[in-house]
Design an enzyme around this catalytic site. Structure first.
Site, PDB file in Angstrom:
ATOM      1  N   ASN A   1      16.520  -1.413  -1.274  1.00  0.00           N
ATOM      2  CA  ASN A   1      15.984  -0.923  -0.179  1.00  0.00           C
ATOM      3  C   ASN A   1      14.678  -0.709  -0.023  1.00  0.00           C
ATOM      4  O   ASN A   1      13.835  -1.338   0.925  1.00  0.00           O
ATOM      5  CB  ASN A   1      16.656   0.760  -0.316  1.00  0.00           C
TER       6      ASN A   1
ATOM      7  N   GLU B   1      25.073   4.997  -0.863  1.00  0.00           N
ATOM      8  CA  GLU B   1      25.559   3.593  -1.618  1.00  0.00           C
ATOM      9  C   GLU B   1      26.619   3.771  -2.395  1.00  0.00           C
ATOM     10  O   GLU B   1      27.160   2.664  -3.176  1.00  0.00           O
ATOM     11  CB  GLU B   1      24.378   2.682  -2.075  1.00  0.00           C
TER      12      GLU B   1
ATOM     13  N   ASP C   1      29.598   2.420  -7.011  1.00  0.00           N
ATOM     14  CA  ASP C   1      28.161   2.537  -6.609  1.00  0.00           C
ATOM     15  C   ASP C   1      27.375   1.304  -6.702  1.00  0.00           C
ATOM     16  O   ASP C   1      27.771   0.627  -7.701  1.00  0.00           O
ATOM     17  CB  ASP C   1      27.445   3.714  -7.629  1.00  0.00           C
TER      18      ASP C   1
END
Lengths: 228, 252
Positions: free
Chosen positions: A83, A118, A75
């Site tokens: 983002n 992600e 992760d």
């Protein structure tokens, strides 16, 4: 020779057979669809579908050969924040950048996949847990060594890793195996991210070596006793 | 049901053939003779020993319980009202290295059973395999058995060092076996202690030494614990002394 490898030839004409042209096009379309069904379009890594199918196959191979299958769940740390700060386009750039690091740091037989969002996953066929942990650590170091440019800013992105292996003696499903690795990933995240978590007890312990100095003292004291 | 937690003690050696199982069996009897409820766990999961020393043959073993084929409490074989045995299975190599699933199951199994006892003695396998380490980790106290031979000393030191580095254990209890003269045990212990002190900075505690004794060999042949058979022999007296010292240990 496989008949698929033969160039298609029309028995009647060498030029402009419409049926052959149609077949060629269909073949290309098949190939495109096959790739599409197995790959993640953004990163070019394998997708979730392919991950599930391959993991199933590799676990079966483990049961047949006795060689364990490694599995790493990854992760990217604080990706949502990234983002929000840099925008989705730059976020996508980061995902591609990470995929390149995966491709460059794995064995050719390893299967890197985008799990979703992600989250990434790697299948490592025929590997021991200690080696899989090493592979994860290598990726973690790879991230550290390759900062990324986002909106003209150079930043470092880290990741959390959960590493597990499936042994031939285990009777668990693909889903259960993934869940186990996922809980190790969760551990890595809750311990503060940017780390590799695995089940330490599962690694075959190499006995701690007794050094020459220790041995010498044990022996010399013992022989002195015997002589006295 | 008694909620008091038992005192769990592993009996380990690093190397085989130092009399680990014999000492475990006789200690179990010694503690039982003093009115305690004792469970003896055959931790040699793949190559059972305890049943041979006691001349019993077990149908239900740790293995069958882990496989879910038997209820944990049914696996305990009572030799006396105060002495239970949890037998292992023989010739099951995969049990030597415990996977994480099996470790979890074994923890549940042992904690289900052990609450019925005052003392749980775990006789581990020889060597330094994962099951040996895990059982030493599981037990609150570790007794290391060794003979005065220099090689046995090194093996004992190796397992102490491994458990210390793996699990941060800083206190180990030492029993010498097969000593030929009264002071030999204490001397060998002092050597081990000195080296452990100097290189690892950890504490050892001496629980005693068992002399080499003809009646021990005879007892093994007759598949009876020597402590039940040769009441006045030196080995019996030595075991009783070790048992006395074990009674000073407290449950954590």
């Amino acid at each position: 020779m496989d008949h698929h490898d033969k160039p298609l030839q029309c028995p009647y004409t060498n030029n402009g057979c419409p049926a052959i042209a149609e077949i060629k096009q269909l073949k290309q379309e098949c190939e495109r669809l096959r790739k599409l069904s197995q790959h993640d379009p953004l990163t070019g890594l394998f997708n979730f579908n392919h991950l599930m199918n391959t993991l199933e196959t590799e676990m079966e191979r483990t049961r047949r050969t006795g060689l364990s299958t490694g599995f790493i769940m990854i992760d990217l740390d604080h990706f949502k924040r990234l983002n929000d700060t840099f925008g989705h386009e730059e976020g996508n750039k980061a995902l591609k950048w990470f995929s390149d690091i995966l491709r460059n740091n794995l064995r050719r037989i390893d299967i890197p996949c985008r799990y979703g969002g992600e989250e990434f996953a790697i299948i490592l066929p025929g590997i021991r847990l200690s080696q899989a942990v090493q592979a994860a650590e290598r990726l973690r170091a790879g991230l550290k060594d390759s900062p990324i440019q986002l909106n003209d800013k150079t930043i470092n992105i880290s990741a959390s890793f959960g590493v597990d292996t499936y042994a031939s003696t285990e009777d668990i499903s693909v889903e259960a195996f993934i869940k186990r690795a996922d809980s190790l990933l969760f551990q890595a995240k809750s311990k503060g991210r940017n780390r590799v978590c695995y089940d330490k007890q599962k690694i075959t312990v190499v006995p701690t070596e007794v050094t020459t100095e220790e041995k010498d003292l044990l022996f010399s004291l013992r022989y002195r006793d015997r002589l006295s | 049901m008694n909620k008091k937690r038992p005192i769990t003690i592993s009996i380990t050696s690093g190397k085989g053939g130092v009399g680990k199982t014999s000492i475990a069996v006789n200690l179990a009897y010694a503690l039982m003779n003093q009115g305690h409820r004792v469970l003896l766990v055959d931790g040699d999961l793949g190559l059972a020993n305890v049943d041979i020393l006691l001349g019993i043959s077990a149908q239900t073993t740790i293995r069958t319980v882990l496989d879910g084929e038997a209820d944990p409490l049914d696996a305990v074989l009572y030799l006396k009202p105060g002495l239970g045995i949890l037998p292992a299975s023989s010739g099951v190599p995969e049990m030597v290295s415990l996977g994480i699933d099996q470790q979890e199951k074994l923890t549940t199994l042992l904690s289900d059973i052990t609450s019925h006892f005052d003392y749980v003695l775990v006789d581990t396998a020889a060597g330094i395999g994962s099951s040996v380490l895990w059982l030493n980790h599981f037990a609150s106290y570790n007794i290391v058995i060794l003979t005065p031979d220099p090689t046995s000393l090194t093996d004992a030191y190796a397992i102490i060092k491994t458990i210390f580095t793996q699990f941060d254990r800083t206190l180990f209890y030492i029993v010498l076996n097969l000593i030929r003269e009264p002071k030999e045990g204490q001397k060998a212990y002092e050597t081990l202690k000195k080296v452990a002190n100097q290189f690892l900075n950890l504490e050892l505690e001496y629980l005693g030494a068992i002399p080499e004794d003809k009646s021990v060999k005879e007892a093994v042949r007759q598949q009876t614990p020597f402590i039940q058979k040769a009441l006045r022999c030196p080995a019996t007296r030595a075991i009783m002394l070790v048992a006395e010292r074990i009674k000073n240990l407290r449950a954590d």
